[in-house]
Design a protein around this motif. Structure first.
Motif, PDB file in Angstrom:
ATOM      1  N   VAL A  87      -2.312   1.018   4.608  1.00 41.73           N
ATOM      2  CA  VAL A  87      -1.045   0.346   4.853  1.00 41.73           C
ATOM      3  C   VAL A  87       0.104   1.252   4.452  1.00 41.73           C
ATOM      4  N   SER A  88       1.051   1.442   5.357  1.00 41.14           N
ATOM      5  CA  SER A  88       2.244   2.234   5.083  1.00 41.14           C
ATOM      6  C   SER A  88       3.466   1.330   5.126  1.00 41.14           C
ATOM      7  N   PHE A  89       4.463   1.702   4.334  1.00 41.98           N
ATOM      8  CA  PHE A  89       5.665   0.879   4.219  1.00 41.98           C
ATOM      9  C   PHE A  89       6.905   1.618   4.708  1.00 41.98           C
ATOM     10  N   LYS A  90       7.855   0.853   5.182  1.00 44.28           N
ATOM     11  CA  LYS A  90       9.201   1.326   5.461  1.00 44.28           C
ATOM     12  C   LYS A  90      10.133   0.412   4.672  1.00 44.28           C
ATOM     13  N   GLY A  91      10.637   0.924   3.565  1.00 47.24           N
ATOM     14  CA  GLY A  91      11.378   0.068   2.662  1.00 47.24           C
ATOM     15  C   GLY A  91      10.434  -0.933   2.026  1.00 47.24           C
ATOM     16  N   ASP A  92      10.756  -2.200   2.096  1.00 45.08           N
ATOM     17  CA  ASP A  92       9.916  -3.242   1.513  1.00 45.08           C
ATOM     18  C   ASP A  92       8.980  -3.887   2.526  1.00 45.08           C
ATOM     19  N   ARG A  93       8.995  -3.392   3.769  1.00 46.73           N
ATOM     20  CA  ARG A  93       8.178  -4.016   4.804  1.00 46.73           C
ATOM     21  C   ARG A  93       7.043  -3.096   5.257  1.00 46.73           C
ATOM     22  N   ILE A  94       5.975  -3.726   5.711  1.00 46.55           N
ATOM     23  CA  ILE A  94       4.824  -2.984   6.214  1.00 46.55           C
ATOM     24  C   ILE A  94       5.176  -2.390   7.577  1.00 46.55           C
ATOM     25  N   ALA A  95       5.014  -1.073   7.696  1.00 49.00           N
ATOM     26  CA  ALA A  95       5.403  -0.378   8.921  1.00 49.00           C
ATOM     27  C   ALA A  95       4.212   0.068   9.756  1.00 49.00           C
ATOM     28  N   ALA A  96       3.063   0.283   9.127  1.00 45.73           N
ATOM     29  CA  ALA A  96       1.899   0.765   9.880  1.00 45.73           C
ATOM     30  C   ALA A  96       0.622   0.335   9.179  1.00 45.73           C
ATOM     31  N   ILE A  97      -0.336  -0.099   9.971  1.00 50.67           N
ATOM     32  CA  ILE A  97      -1.666  -0.442   9.473  1.00 50.67           C
ATOM     33  C   ILE A  97      -2.677   0.326  10.310  1.00 50.67           C
ATOM     34  N   GLU A  98      -3.560   1.038   9.625  1.00 50.21           N
ATOM     35  CA  GLU A  98      -4.635   1.741  10.316  1.00 50.21           C
ATOM     36  C   GLU A  98      -5.954   1.158   9.840  1.00 50.21           C
ATOM     37  N   ALA A  99      -6.818   0.806  10.775  1.00 52.62           N
ATOM     38  CA  ALA A  99      -8.129   0.256  10.443  1.00 52.62           C
ATOM     39  C   ALA A  99      -9.204   1.273  10.803  1.00 52.62           C
ATOM     40  N   PHE A 100     -10.121   1.508   9.876  1.00 49.75           N
ATOM     41  CA  PHE A 100     -11.227   2.398  10.224  1.00 49.75           C
ATOM     42  C   PHE A 100     -12.535   1.868   9.646  1.00 49.75           C
ATOM     43  N   ALA A 101     -13.615   2.129  10.392  1.00 49.13           N
ATOM     44  CA  ALA A 101     -14.942   1.653  10.004  1.00 49.13           C
ATOM     45  C   ALA A 101     -16.014   2.708  10.214  1.00 49.13           C
ATOM     46  N   GLU A 102     -15.611   3.933  10.580  1.00 47.25           N
ATOM     47  CA  GLU A 102     -16.586   5.010  10.732  1.00 47.25           C
ATOM     48  C   GLU A 102     -17.302   5.222   9.394  1.00 47.25           C
ATOM     49  N   PRO A 103     -18.630   5.240   9.368  1.00 46.23           N
ATOM     50  CA  PRO A 103     -19.362   5.358   8.102  1.00 46.23           C
ATOM     51  C   PRO A 103     -18.959   6.563   7.253  1.00 46.23           C
ATOM     52  N   GLU A 104     -18.718   7.698   7.915  1.00 46.81           N
ATOM     53  CA  GLU A 104     -18.359   8.886   7.157  1.00 46.81           C
ATOM     54  C   GLU A 104     -17.023   8.705   6.439  1.00 46.81           C
ATOM     55  N   ARG A 105     -16.075   8.072   7.095  1.00 46.61           N
ATOM     56  CA  ARG A 105     -14.766   7.842   6.473  1.00 46.61           C
ATOM     57  C   ARG A 105     -14.868   6.807   5.361  1.00 46.61           C
ATOM     58  N   LEU A 106     -15.695   5.778   5.573  1.00 43.15           N
ATOM     59  CA  LEU A 106     -15.874   4.769   4.533  1.00 43.15           C
ATOM     60  C   LEU A 106     -16.480   5.392   3.281  1.00 43.15           C
ATOM     61  N   ALA A 107     -17.429   6.284   3.484  1.00 42.81           N
ATOM     62  CA  ALA A 107     -18.110   6.912   2.339  1.00 42.81           C
ATOM     63  C   ALA A 107     -17.188   7.846   1.570  1.00 42.81           C
ATOM     64  N   ALA A 108     -16.122   8.298   2.224  1.00 45.36           N
ATOM     65  CA  ALA A 108     -15.250   9.292   1.590  1.00 45.36           C
ATOM     66  C   ALA A 108     -14.172   8.693   0.717  1.00 45.36           C
ATOM     67  N   VAL A 109     -13.952   7.370   0.808  1.00 47.41           N
ATOM     68  CA  VAL A 109     -12.838   6.778   0.073  1.00 47.41           C
ATOM     69  C   VAL A 109     -13.280   6.358  -1.320  1.00 47.41           C
ATOM     70  N   GLU A 110     -12.336   6.377  -2.233  1.00 43.18           N
ATOM     71  CA  GLU A 110     -12.527   5.882  -3.589  1.00 43.18           C
ATOM     72  C   GLU A 110     -11.755   4.586  -3.733  1.00 43.18           C
ATOM     73  N   LEU A 111     -12.468   3.515  -3.948  1.00 44.05           N
ATOM     74  CA  LEU A 111     -11.839   2.186  -4.032  1.00 44.05           C
ATOM     75  C   LEU A 111     -11.738   1.754  -5.488  1.00 44.05           C
ATOM     76  N   ARG A 112     -10.585   1.188  -5.817  1.00 42.71           N
ATOM     77  CA  ARG A 112     -10.374   0.690  -7.172  1.00 42.71           C
ATOM     78  C   ARG A 112      -9.659  -0.646  -7.125  1.00 42.71           C
ATOM     79  N   LEU A 113     -10.021  -1.509  -8.053  1.00 44.32           N
ATOM     80  CA  LEU A 113      -9.291  -2.760  -8.252  1.00 44.32           C
ATOM     81  C   LEU A 113      -8.389  -2.602  -9.453  1.00 44.32           C
ATOM     82  N   PRO A 114      -7.090  -2.792  -9.306  1.00 43.18           N
ATOM     83  CA  PRO A 114      -6.241  -2.722 -10.475  1.00 43.18           C
ATOM     84  C   PRO A 114      -6.396  -3.996 -11.302  1.00 43.18           C
TER      85      PRO A 114
END
Length: 289
Positions: free
Chosen positions: A262-289
């Motif tokens: 999710v990308s923002f422009k000011g306080d609003r969401i400007a772009a959403i990119e969805a991906f499900a390719e297994p290689e890309r999923l495996a490359a991300v580091e997910l954290r819960l704050p």
């Protein structure tokens, strides 16, 4: 039971403290609970007859467990893609008690947890133990395999990094996280007007081929089209820190299927990119704050 064996009752007296230490190091309540349980397994096998300060000794045990987990995270980020599992399980998203997670996060301060993501494992451990729990550098040094003097310098460097990154930057990331979390809640509740108000008028949505095949929709332009598509959707989704920034995951029963950046422009969401390719999923580091 041997005299030198730690009883479950004595361990339980220190569980709340150990969980607080582990949570501040790991930033995830489920991981903190796992770390405390691992500390109990290690402690139960040890001879504690000569331990004078059981609380301090157990703090050292759980700190070593946390350091191993933090280093494991770092090594996973650096592994080549072809050595990673193609269908990653998202253990960090297993939250048995969301309310307890929120209470714990609020007690620490989400901003601090976000800032500490930038620290190395050793920096994070030294900073947490000394600055948050007043553990002497002489006691921290053996855990990180450094001299007390070097440990003090590491903690000072970590303190500067936390300060220099600044509350403004952390606060901005926190605002984005809360905005994304609110957006997905509005999606689940079907609140079209709320979704529309949170999107930039020229917002875009772009899925990759795997996401499209998963049913994540097609390319869309404009706030209204995106709000209409998201309204009533979003089940099994959750806002996360994604490679240190804010995103959304679809992870039914802990199995990662889809990621939204999710990308923002000011306080609003400007772009959403969805991906499900297994290689890309495996490359991300997910954290819960």
């Amino acid at each position: 039971m041997d005299e030198g064996t730690l009883s479950a009752e004595r361990f339980e007296e220190h569980r709340a403290h150990l969980r607080a230490v582990a949570y501040r190091m790991l930033g995830s309540l489920s991981e903190a609970e796992d770390a405390v349980q691992e500390a109990w397994i290690k402690a139960a096998r040890a001879d504690v007859s000569g331990v004078e300060n059981l609380r301090g000794w157990l703090t050292t045990v759980v700190s070593r467990v946390c350091l191993d987990l933090l280093r494991s995270r770092k090594s996973r980020r650096e592994d080549p893609l072809d050595e990673r599992p193609v269908e990653p399980a998202v253990r960090l998203l297993r939250r048995s008690d969301p309310e307890a997670e929120l209470v714990m996060a609020d007690s620490v301060g989400l901003a601090l947890l976000v800032v500490m993501e930038a620290l190395s494992p050793v920096e994070r451990l030294a900073f947490v133990l000394h600055d948050l729990f007043a553990v002497p550098f002489a006691d921290i040094a053996p855990i990180v395999d450094r001299s007390p003097e070097t440990t003090q310098r590491i903690a000072s460097r970590a303190r500067r990094r936390v300060r220099d990154q600044g509350e403004a930057d952390a606060g901005d990331r926190l605002r984005r996280f809360r905005a994304v979390d609110a957006f997905m809640q509005a999606a689940r509740d079907g609140e079209f007007a709320t979704l529309l108000s949170m999107l930039d008028p020229e917002a875009t949505y772009r899925p990759d081929e795997a996401a499209r095949l998963l049913g994540a929709g097609t390319e869309m332009f404009g706030a209204r089209a995106i709000a209409e598509a998201f309204s009533g959707a979003g089940q099994w989704t959750q806002a996360v820190l994604l490679n240190g920034d804010v995103g959304v995951v679809l992870a039914p029963r802990g199995k990662l299927r889809l990621v939204l950046t999710v990308s923002f422009k000011g306080d609003r969401i400007a772009a959403i990119e969805a991906f499900a390719e297994p290689e890309r999923l495996a490359a991300v580091e997910l954290r819960l704050p």
